[in-house]
Scaffold this active site. Structure first.
Site, PDB file in Angstrom:
ATOM      1  N   ALA A 146     -14.059  47.338 100.291  1.00  0.00           N
ATOM      2  CA  ALA A 146     -15.296  46.809  99.701  1.00  0.00           C
ATOM      3  C   ALA A 146     -15.140  46.796  98.193  1.00  0.00           C
ATOM      4  CB  ALA A 146     -16.472  47.694 100.097  1.00  0.00           C
ATOM      5  N   LYS A 147     -15.672  45.745  97.573  1.00  0.00           N
ATOM      6  CA  LYS A 147     -15.606  45.655  96.108  1.00  0.00           C
ATOM      7  C   LYS A 147     -16.858  46.330  95.557  1.00  0.00           C
ATOM      8  CE  LYS A 147     -14.092  42.141  92.840  1.00  0.00           C
ATOM      9  NZ  LYS A 147     -13.062  42.885  92.141  1.00  0.00           N
ATOM     10  N   VAL A 148     -16.798  47.651  95.522  1.00  0.00           N
ATOM     11  CA  VAL A 148     -17.942  48.481  95.115  1.00  0.00           C
ATOM     12  C   VAL A 148     -17.797  48.830  93.639  1.00  0.00           C
ATOM     13  CG1 VAL A 148     -19.161  50.657  95.547  1.00  0.00           C
ATOM     14  CG2 VAL A 148     -17.961  49.510  97.413  1.00  0.00           C
TER      15      VAL A 148
END
Ligand code: PMP
Length: 296
Positions: A153-155
């Site tokens: 995930a691109k958190v």
């Protein structure tokens, strides 16, 4: 770097509005805890007009990122793509970097799933890592263990790790860092994936401990067309330091050649490497110049 001026318009929760009139809540959960997800997308001024490269893939990853950290995603991807094109048109941007961000409402508790906002902005941005081959060092920081935070995930919070690694590399006189995973295998750069070349084949770390890069997937598609073998496998620092050549790939940096890792200089001249061929081919693909199958 100036990201906006008094004329810049951004998209926020269904409205187009002046960036200079937009405020964010100082009590926001995202600001305090890094609890937000985002994307990095590029638009190119092609012969066929402005094209947002792999727009659907990026917004799908945005949705998946939100789901993985339990941030609601009540938007339609088709609508977000339309709004993105509109945003570029309003701001008269043809070559642009586009930054969608989903962030959460004020909430000082650690319970996720609060009301999300979506913001999309864009600006002109050159090659993120420049045009020269990079001097890279192995970072003393590791990528987060996927058991501690979903690494696919691109958190936003994950990027503290990226900032630490890049800052350390720059302080040591290098251009960029390369991070290992928790098993001491090669993972990725702070904002890009890596491929290495050895005896005419490419190798890249498998998915699992890295961000599944859209450029990485594009490189693999190009390699299928160009009949270049790509092997996904865990790679050690020793593998890397016996390689012929290497490159980073990502939306912001596109394809960026690596000159050296720590003290090790890659023996193949960049212009003779597979990476250099892919760099040219990638550019043709995003610019819709010609059918890339015909170029080579
Ligand atoms: N890894 C990380 C940690 C990144 O931030 C990025 C940039 N999004 C990438 C890899 C490359 O991903 P993409 O090709 O989708 O831009």
């Amino acid at each position: 770097m100036q990201y906006f001026n008094s004329n810049t318009v951004l998209f926020l929760n269904g409205q187009f509005q002046k960036a200079s009139n937009t405020t964010a809540d100082i009590y926001g959960q995202s600001l305090h805890y890094g609890y937000a997800v985002f994307e990095g997308i590029r638009a190119y001024n092609t012969h066929n007009g402005t094209r947002v490269f792999k727009a659907r893939e990026h917004f799908e990853r945005l949705k998946r990122s939100a789901e993985l950290v339990h941030i609601p995603f009540p938007w339609k991807i088709t609508d977000l793509i339309k709004h993105t094109y509109k945003l570029l048109e309003i701001n008269n941007l043809k070559d642009a970097y586009i930054r969608p961000l989903i962030y959460c409402a004020p909430n000082m508790s650690l319970i996720g799933g609060t009301k999300p906002s979506i913001m999309i902005c864009a600006w002109e941005w050159g090659a993120y890592l420049g045009h020269e081959q990079l001097k890279v060092c192995i970072s003393t920081y590791e990528r987060p263990n996927p058991k501690s935070i979903p690494i696919e995930a691109k958190v936003s919070g994950n990027y503290v790790n990226s900032i630490l690694a890049t800052t350390e590399a720059r302080n040591k006189g290098f251009d960029e860092a390369l991070l290992l995973d928790m098993n001491q295998n090669i993972a990725e750069a702070p904002g890009a994936n890596i491929f290495i070349e050895k005896n005419g084949k490419l190798y890249t770390p498998p998915l699992g401990n890295i961000l599944p890069g859209i450029t990485r997937a594009t490189v693999m598609e190009l390699c299928r067309v160009l009949e270049i073998e790509v092997i996904e496998k865990h790679l050690s620092v020793t593998d890397l330091k016996h390689a012929d050549s290497a490159f980073f790939c990502g939306t912001a940096s596109e394809i960026a050649g690596i000159a050296s890792i720590d003290e090790y200089n890659f023996p193949i001249k960049w212009t003779d490497s597979i990476g250099s061929t892919l760099q040219r081919t990638y550019k043709c693909l995003v610019l819709e110049k010609q059918n890339y199958e015909v170029i080579i």
